[in-house]
Design a protein around this motif. Structure first.
Motif, PDB file in Angstrom:
ATOM      1  N   VAL A 180      -6.431   1.532  -3.759  1.00  0.00           N
ATOM      2  CA  VAL A 180      -6.063   2.148  -2.477  1.00  0.00           C
ATOM      3  C   VAL A 180      -7.041   1.702  -1.388  1.00  0.00           C
ATOM      4  O   VAL A 180      -8.257   1.669  -1.609  1.00  0.00           O
ATOM      5  N   ARG A 181      -6.522   1.378  -0.203  1.00  0.00           N
ATOM      6  CA  ARG A 181      -7.345   0.950   0.916  1.00  0.00           C
ATOM      7  C   ARG A 181      -7.358   2.014   2.009  1.00  0.00           C
ATOM      8  O   ARG A 181      -6.406   2.776   2.174  1.00  0.00           O
ATOM      9  N   GLU A 182      -8.427   2.052   2.771  1.00  0.00           N
ATOM     10  CA  GLU A 182      -8.588   2.990   3.878  1.00  0.00           C
ATOM     11  C   GLU A 182      -7.536   2.725   4.959  1.00  0.00           C
ATOM     12  O   GLU A 182      -7.194   1.579   5.247  1.00  0.00           O
ATOM     13  N   THR A 234      -4.083  13.923   1.594  1.00  0.00           N
ATOM     14  CA  THR A 234      -4.554  12.599   1.982  1.00  0.00           C
ATOM     15  C   THR A 234      -3.459  11.555   1.841  1.00  0.00           C
ATOM     16  O   THR A 234      -3.325  10.668   2.696  1.00  0.00           O
ATOM     17  N   THR A 235      -2.643  11.635   0.788  1.00  0.00           N
ATOM     18  CA  THR A 235      -1.548  10.665   0.676  1.00  0.00           C
ATOM     19  C   THR A 235      -0.526  10.853   1.798  1.00  0.00           C
ATOM     20  O   THR A 235       0.048   9.875   2.287  1.00  0.00           O
ATOM     21  N   GLN A 239       0.817  -1.204   0.000  1.00  0.00           N
ATOM     22  CA  GLN A 239       0.000   0.000   0.000  1.00  0.00           C
ATOM     23  C   GLN A 239       0.855   1.260   0.000  1.00  0.00           C
ATOM     24  O   GLN A 239       0.515   2.256  -0.632  1.00  0.00           O
ATOM     25  N   SER A 287      -6.950   5.089  -7.286  1.00  0.00           N
ATOM     26  CA  SER A 287      -7.521   5.448  -5.979  1.00  0.00           C
ATOM     27  C   SER A 287      -8.835   4.721  -5.731  1.00  0.00           C
ATOM     28  O   SER A 287      -9.123   4.293  -4.607  1.00  0.00           O
ATOM     29  N   CYS A 288      -9.652   4.570  -6.766  1.00  0.00           N
ATOM     30  CA  CYS A 288     -10.935   3.879  -6.609  1.00  0.00           C
ATOM     31  C   CYS A 288     -10.756   2.379  -6.434  1.00  0.00           C
ATOM     32  O   CYS A 288     -11.432   1.758  -5.597  1.00  0.00           O
ATOM     33  N   SER A 299     -10.903  13.856   6.487  1.00  0.00           N
ATOM     34  CA  SER A 299     -10.266  12.550   6.629  1.00  0.00           C
ATOM     35  C   SER A 299     -10.528  11.945   7.996  1.00  0.00           C
ATOM     36  O   SER A 299     -10.695  10.727   8.128  1.00  0.00           O
ATOM     37  N   MET A 309      -2.173   9.288   4.920  1.00  0.00           N
ATOM     38  CA  MET A 309      -2.246   7.837   4.816  1.00  0.00           C
ATOM     39  C   MET A 309      -0.882   7.183   5.051  1.00  0.00           C
ATOM     40  O   MET A 309      -0.781   6.129   5.691  1.00  0.00           O
ATOM     41  N   ARG A 358      -9.962   8.421   4.888  1.00  0.00           N
ATOM     42  CA  ARG A 358      -8.989   9.000   3.956  1.00  0.00           C
ATOM     43  C   ARG A 358      -9.361   8.757   2.490  1.00  0.00           C
ATOM     44  O   ARG A 358      -9.259   9.648   1.648  1.00  0.00           O
ATOM     45  N   LYS A 359      -9.779   7.543   2.169  1.00  0.00           N
ATOM     46  CA  LYS A 359     -10.005   7.194   0.765  1.00  0.00           C
ATOM     47  C   LYS A 359     -11.083   8.035   0.087  1.00  0.00           C
ATOM     48  O   LYS A 359     -10.881   8.477  -1.058  1.00  0.00           O
TER      49      LYS A 359
END
Length: 410
Positions: free
Chosen positions: A192-194, A124-125, A15, A188-189, A75, A128, A80-81
């Motif tokens: 990417v995981r929360e 957000t990145t 991730q 991202s959809c 967030s 995360m 976050r996602k």
């Protein structure tokens, strides 16, 4: 059934690498503008006043700063996602607006959307990655995050310079941005995981701390000496980057450099900045944050003075390299310092407050540099910003305390 969250770089490597790639795409969205837009203002829209030219940076800086603040709060509230995906949706129209813009007002509108895109996705990145790695590798994580973003800025600025020289200022350079936005949204959809549960896991190792958003803002902005020193340094750092973004290409063009050379110089700053952060972020985990930040701000001041004093490609290349090195010392280290101080329960909001002040520097830099350049010339504007940057380093030296527990580093 999904396994429970674990903290650490090795435990979350897949991730982490994915988020590095996503942030590179975020940086590429910014890089599509660095070489082309200042020249587009002069050559296509015939805008002569430097203050008017820099309106797009003002619009970008204000909206990105505000979006950074809300990215942290959102967030913490929704995860976050969803914020990351929303940022990419806002960014999709940006390249199309830049391609089709019939007037400068369209360019400014595109940069309002770009500011929201950058604020939501980049913030957000950052959050995360801090969630995933835990406290021991925070500097390294921020180094890789910022390195990926600014290396992508550099490579895209370089590529758009060559594309503009061969195919014109529009549309070819901005087709890269369109590809970046589509790919970033897809990753991202789908992949990417929360990571909010990782922050909650880390919070169990700390004493309970509950602060409202207004309390976090006041603490980070004014009351906490180290956080307030970090925030002002971040603001001045992006103030001088706004100057470099908006006026350096015009200065270089006025002294006879052609588009490919301007593209190289424009790319050189984020390239040195980006590559250097892979080293400086990890170094800050070993020697601490304060001295890197102080010396980095002072080095930036020296580099800007060389830009103001010098002429010619070689001198400017050296100055831009020094500016990139100084920024590399500062950029991931400031974020890591915020992560050191902030409690996991309100850390995302503290990062948002820091990035509010830091990216507000784009807006301040656009206004300050534009007004001074219109009144006294570009070189005078660079001299003034050089002095402000050195003064910011002295503020850090006096006000900030070391935030990193070096004994915690493996």
């Amino acid at each position: 059934m999904r396994e429970p969250p674990r903290l650490g770089l090795r435990e979350n490597l897949a991730q982490f690498i994915l988020l590095v790639a996503v942030n590179a795409l975020v940086g590429g969205m910014l890089g599509q503008e660095r070489t082309v837009l200042p020249l587009l203002a002069e050559q296509t829209f015939a805008i002569g006043a430097y203050t008017a030219v820099l309106t797009y940076i003002l619009a970008f800086g204000v909206t990105k700063a505000i979006s950074n603040f809300f990215a942290g709060t959102l967030s913490d509230t929704y995860g976050r996602k969803p914020v990351l995906v929303a940022g990419w949706l806002v960014g999709l129209p940006v390249p199309l607006l830049l391609i089709w813009a019939p007037s400068w007002g369209w360019i400014v509108a595109a940069n309002v959307l770009l500011g929201v895109n950058q604020g939501l996705t980049w913030s957000t990145t950052v959050i995360m990655k801090i969630d995933l790695v835990g406290p021991k590798r925070r500097g390294l994580a921020m180094g890789f995050n910022e390195s990926a973003g600014y290396l992508a800025v550099a490579l895209t600025a370089l590529a758009t310079g060559f594309l503009a020289e061969r195919y014109g200022l529009r549309p070819a350079p901005f087709l890269l941005g369109l590809a970046y936005a589509a790919l970033g949204l897809g990753l991202s959809c789908l992949l990417v995981r929360e990571t909010r549960e990782h922050a909650r896991l880390e919070a169990t190792t700390h004493e309970a701390s509950s602060l409202s958003t207004s309390q976090v803002f006041a603490l980070a902005s004014f009351r906490h000496p180290s956080l307030s020193a970090v925030n002002q340094a971040g603001m001045v750092n992006n103030l001088n980057d706004g100057l470099a973004w908006g006026l350096f290409p015009i200065l270089f063009a006025a002294h006879g450099l052609h588009l490919a050379q301007i593209g190289l110089l424009t790319a050189f700053l984020p390239a040195v900045w980006g590559a250097g952060q892979m080293i400086t972020g990890a170094i800050s985990d070993r020697i601490g944050r304060k001295h890197l930040i102080t010396s980095g701000m002072l080095l930036q001041g020296v580099a800007l003075a060389v830009v103001a004093w010098g002429t010619g490609f070689t001198t400017w290349a050296l100055a831009v390299a020094l500016l990139g090195a100084g920024t590399a010392m500062v950029y991931p280290t400031l974020l890591a310092a915020v992560g050191d101080v902030a409690h996991p329960s309100w850390r995302a909001r503290a990062v948002g407050v820091y990035r509010l002040w830091r990216d507000g520097g784009f807006a301040v830099g656009a206004v300050l540099a534009g007004v001074i350049a219109d009144l006294y010339g570009i070189r005078t504007a660079v001299w003034v910003v050089a002095g402000l940057t050195a003064a910011s380093g002295l503020v850090v030296a006096v006000r900030m305390k070391e935030t990193h527990d070096r004994h915690a580093t493996p």
